[in-house]
Motif scaffolding. Structure first.
Motif, PDB file in Angstrom:
ATOM      1  N   ILE A  89      -4.053  14.985   7.280  1.00 35.04           N
ATOM      2  CA  ILE A  89      -4.727  16.113   7.952  1.00 35.04           C
ATOM      3  C   ILE A  89      -6.244  15.933   7.869  1.00 35.04           C
ATOM      4  O   ILE A  89      -6.958  16.063   8.869  1.00 35.04           O
ATOM      5  CB  ILE A  89      -4.316  17.472   7.319  1.00 35.04           C
ATOM      6  N   ASP A  90      -6.734  15.585   6.671  1.00 37.97           N
ATOM      7  CA  ASP A  90      -8.184  15.392   6.497  1.00 37.97           C
ATOM      8  C   ASP A  90      -8.693  14.283   7.407  1.00 37.97           C
ATOM      9  O   ASP A  90      -9.743  14.416   8.037  1.00 37.97           O
ATOM     10  CB  ASP A  90      -8.513  15.046   5.033  1.00 37.97           C
ATOM     11  N   LEU A  91      -7.929  13.192   7.465  1.00 35.80           N
ATOM     12  CA  LEU A  91      -8.339  12.056   8.298  1.00 35.80           C
ATOM     13  C   LEU A  91      -8.395  12.467   9.778  1.00 35.80           C
ATOM     14  O   LEU A  91      -9.356  12.157  10.490  1.00 35.80           O
ATOM     15  CB  LEU A  91      -7.361  10.891   8.103  1.00 35.80           C
ATOM     16  N   LEU A  92      -7.376  13.204  10.221  1.00 40.62           N
ATOM     17  CA  LEU A  92      -7.348  13.623  11.631  1.00 40.62           C
ATOM     18  C   LEU A  92      -8.476  14.615  11.939  1.00 40.62           C
ATOM     19  O   LEU A  92      -9.076  14.567  13.017  1.00 40.62           O
ATOM     20  CB  LEU A  92      -5.982  14.218  11.991  1.00 40.62           C
ATOM     21  N   LYS A  93      -8.785  15.477  10.966  1.00 41.55           N
ATOM     22  CA  LYS A  93      -9.907  16.420  11.155  1.00 41.55           C
ATOM     23  C   LYS A  93     -11.216  15.660  11.309  1.00 41.55           C
ATOM     24  O   LYS A  93     -12.055  15.991  12.144  1.00 41.55           O
ATOM     25  CB  LYS A  93     -10.016  17.361   9.953  1.00 41.55           C
ATOM     26  N   GLU A  94     -11.349  14.629  10.466  1.00 40.56           N
ATOM     27  CA  GLU A  94     -12.552  13.786  10.502  1.00 40.56           C
ATOM     28  C   GLU A  94     -12.674  13.090  11.858  1.00 40.56           C
ATOM     29  O   GLU A  94     -13.750  13.075  12.462  1.00 40.56           O
ATOM     30  CB  GLU A  94     -12.369  12.734   9.406  1.00 40.56           C
ATOM     31  N   ILE A  95     -11.558  12.567  12.336  1.00 43.24           N
ATOM     32  CA  ILE A  95     -11.536  11.880  13.634  1.00 43.24           C
ATOM     33  C   ILE A  95     -11.940  12.865  14.733  1.00 43.24           C
ATOM     34  O   ILE A  95     -12.752  12.563  15.598  1.00 43.24           O
ATOM     35  CB  ILE A  95     -10.128  11.298  13.921  1.00 43.24           C
ATOM     36  N   LYS A  96     -11.385  14.070  14.651  1.00 46.30           N
ATOM     37  CA  LYS A  96     -11.654  15.102  15.654  1.00 46.30           C
ATOM     38  C   LYS A  96     -13.139  15.469  15.695  1.00 46.30           C
ATOM     39  O   LYS A  96     -13.733  15.619  16.759  1.00 46.30           O
ATOM     40  CB  LYS A  96     -10.805  16.328  15.306  1.00 46.30           C
ATOM     41  N   GLU A  97     -13.722  15.594  14.495  1.00 45.24           N
ATOM     42  CA  GLU A  97     -15.127  16.005  14.427  1.00 45.24           C
ATOM     43  C   GLU A  97     -16.090  14.912  14.866  1.00 45.24           C
ATOM     44  O   GLU A  97     -17.073  15.175  15.550  1.00 45.24           O
ATOM     45  CB  GLU A  97     -15.480  16.428  13.002  1.00 45.24           C
ATOM     46  N   LYS A  98     -15.795  13.678  14.445  1.00 51.10           N
ATOM     47  CA  LYS A  98     -16.774  12.601  14.632  1.00 51.10           C
ATOM     48  C   LYS A  98     -16.678  11.881  15.962  1.00 51.10           C
ATOM     49  O   LYS A  98     -17.595  11.167  16.342  1.00 51.10           O
ATOM     50  CB  LYS A  98     -16.611  11.563  13.516  1.00 51.10           C
ATOM     51  N   GLY A 130       8.209  12.528   6.703  1.00 49.72           N
ATOM     52  CA  GLY A 130       8.671  11.858   5.487  1.00 49.72           C
ATOM     53  C   GLY A 130       7.596  11.659   4.433  1.00 49.72           C
ATOM     54  O   GLY A 130       7.810  10.953   3.454  1.00 49.72           O
ATOM     55  N   MET A 131       6.433  12.267   4.617  1.00 53.62           N
ATOM     56  CA  MET A 131       5.346  12.072   3.642  1.00 53.62           C
ATOM     57  C   MET A 131       5.390  13.127   2.546  1.00 53.62           C
ATOM     58  O   MET A 131       5.780  14.271   2.797  1.00 53.62           O
ATOM     59  CB  MET A 131       3.991  12.226   4.343  1.00 53.62           C
ATOM     60  N   ALA A 132       4.929  12.725   1.360  1.00 56.07           N
ATOM     61  CA  ALA A 132       4.734  13.705   0.285  1.00 56.07           C
ATOM     62  C   ALA A 132       3.551  14.587   0.673  1.00 56.07           C
ATOM     63  O   ALA A 132       2.726  14.193   1.500  1.00 56.07           O
ATOM     64  CB  ALA A 132       4.447  12.969  -1.013  1.00 56.07           C
ATOM     65  N   ARG A 133       3.485  15.780   0.074  1.00 57.75           N
ATOM     66  CA  ARG A 133       2.446  16.747   0.440  1.00 57.75           C
ATOM     67  C   ARG A 133       1.033  16.167   0.321  1.00 57.75           C
ATOM     68  O   ARG A 133       0.185  16.380   1.191  1.00 57.75           O
ATOM     69  CB  ARG A 133       2.632  18.012  -0.424  1.00 57.75           C
ATOM     70  N   ALA A 134       0.797  15.371  -0.735  1.00 62.54           N
ATOM     71  CA  ALA A 134      -0.553  14.818  -0.928  1.00 62.54           C
ATOM     72  C   ALA A 134      -0.923  13.878   0.221  1.00 62.54           C
ATOM     73  O   ALA A 134      -2.049  13.939   0.741  1.00 62.54           O
ATOM     74  CB  ALA A 134      -0.623  14.068  -2.256  1.00 62.54           C
ATOM     75  N   ASP A 135       0.021  13.036   0.645  1.00 57.91           N
ATOM     76  CA  ASP A 135      -0.247  12.120   1.764  1.00 57.91           C
ATOM     77  C   ASP A 135      -0.418  12.892   3.071  1.00 57.91           C
ATOM     78  O   ASP A 135      -1.237  12.532   3.914  1.00 57.91           O
ATOM     79  CB  ASP A 135       0.887  11.089   1.903  1.00 57.91           C
ATOM     80  N   MET A 186       0.819  -1.221   0.000  1.00 53.47           N
ATOM     81  CA  MET A 186       0.000   0.000   0.000  1.00 53.47           C
ATOM     82  C   MET A 186       0.851   1.269   0.000  1.00 53.47           C
ATOM     83  O   MET A 186       2.026   1.248   0.363  1.00 53.47           O
ATOM     84  CB  MET A 186      -0.906   0.003   1.236  1.00 53.47           C
ATOM     85  N   SER A 187       0.231   2.388  -0.375  1.00 51.91           N
ATOM     86  CA  SER A 187       0.933   3.675  -0.365  1.00 51.91           C
ATOM     87  C   SER A 187       1.181   4.092   1.079  1.00 51.91           C
ATOM     88  O   SER A 187       0.546   3.599   2.007  1.00 51.91           O
ATOM     89  CB  SER A 187       0.081   4.747  -1.051  1.00 51.91           C
ATOM     90  N   ARG A 188       2.103   5.033   1.246  1.00 51.13           N
ATOM     91  CA  ARG A 188       2.435   5.534   2.584  1.00 51.13           C
ATOM     92  C   ARG A 188       1.186   6.110   3.279  1.00 51.13           C
ATOM     93  O   ARG A 188       0.955   5.906   4.460  1.00 51.13           O
ATOM     94  CB  ARG A 188       3.519   6.608   2.426  1.00 51.13           C
TER      95      ARG A 188
END
Ligand SMILES: Nc1ncnc2c1ncn2[C@@H]1O[C@H](COP(=O)(O)OP(=O)(O)OP(=O)(O)O)[C@@H](O)[C@H]1O
Ligand SMILES: [Mg+2]
Length: 251
Positions: free
Chosen positions: A188-197, A178-183, A149-151
């Protein structure tokens, strides 16, 4: 009073004072970032929060209970999970098998698949893992070998492996290192989602200021083992003490 309370923590490694009188109070359901230059003591502090290191003096209380001297599975049972700098996944196992490990580990620290007690037990573990994979949009990847899988997906899987333990406190040590900007942006999106939900408190160590300012409610700046300032992201931006802490380092 915060859900996490660190009081007067000191830690020496031989002649080096890695942590000097650290006090930290993290309010429930907030994201608290700890930033600071290399060698500031961030990982040492995190290790004290999960009971991995015992401070020379001071206390670390989570929800009114001391974390010090507890085994990793006891820390998990208290409601604390941790994400490491490099995803802690087993490349030769499938996504589904990886998801079962933290469920087994939370019981008694066992990482072995043969700790599954019966077919019924396995069905229940699978069902719980499927539910969690669905929540992080990875259900279609359950049979994939994680090594391929991707990083970004590895990080997503590792996050799911933490969340399946239903933690009240999630500790993250440089989750985008060590992540590329897209990852990084996906994380960030995943952590925001976790924070909200979720009903969850997060403590995040991070060098990437974009990540910090996107997520944090409060920021502590650590320098040479001691908190320099603690404030909101707005007030930390451009703070003279922050510039001072990073002097000589491209922040
Ligand atoms: N087990 C150890 N034994 C001896 N010294 C240690 C040990 N762990 C950390 N140190 C030292 O303690 C200081 C703080 O290290 P720590 O890893 O906590 O810093 P950090 O803020 O996480 O740095 P980085 O940003 O590079 O990850 C450093 O000088 C480090 O060399
Ligand atoms: Mg570190």
């Amino acid at each position: 009073m915060g859900i996490l309370e660190v009081k007067n923590v000191n830690k020496r490694f031989g002649g080096l004072q890695a942590l000097g009188d650290v006090n930290l109070s993290v309010a429930e359901n907030t994201v608290h970032a700890i930033i600071g230059p290399n060698g500031a003591g961030k990982s040492t502090l995190l290790n004290c929060l999960v009971g991995k290191l015992i401070p020379d003096t001071g206390s670390v209380m989570f929800a009114g209970q001391s974390v010090l001297g507890r085994k990793p599975y006891e820390i998990n049972q208290m409601g604390i999970s941790r994400v490491f700098q490099t995803p802690e996944i087993f490349g030769d196992l499938s996504v589904m098998e990886n998801m079962m490990i933290p469920l087994l580990a939370k019981r008694d620290g066992s990482f072995r698949m043969h700790a599954i007690e019966s077919l019924e037990d396995e069905r229940e573990l699978r069902a719980e893992a499927e539910k969690m994979l669905d929540e992080v949009n990875m259900l279609d990847k359950q049979d994939m070998h994680s090594a391929s899988m991707s990083r970004g997906d590895k990080r997503r899987l590792e996050m799911a492996m933490c969340l399946i333990q239903r933690p009240k406190l999630l500790l993250l040590d440089e989750p985008t290192a060590g992540m590329a900007r897209a990852d990084t942006n996906n994380t960030i999106d995943l952590l925001k989602e976790i924070k909200e939900k979720r009903d969850i408190t997060m403590c995040i160590i991070e060098h990437d200021m974009h990540v910090v300012f996107s997520l944090a409610d409060r920021i502590t700046v650590l320098a040479q083992g001691t908190p320099l300032v603690e404030d909101t992201p707005e007030n930390i931006k451009g703070h003279p003490k922050v510039k001072e802490a990073y002097l000589g380092e491209a922040a």
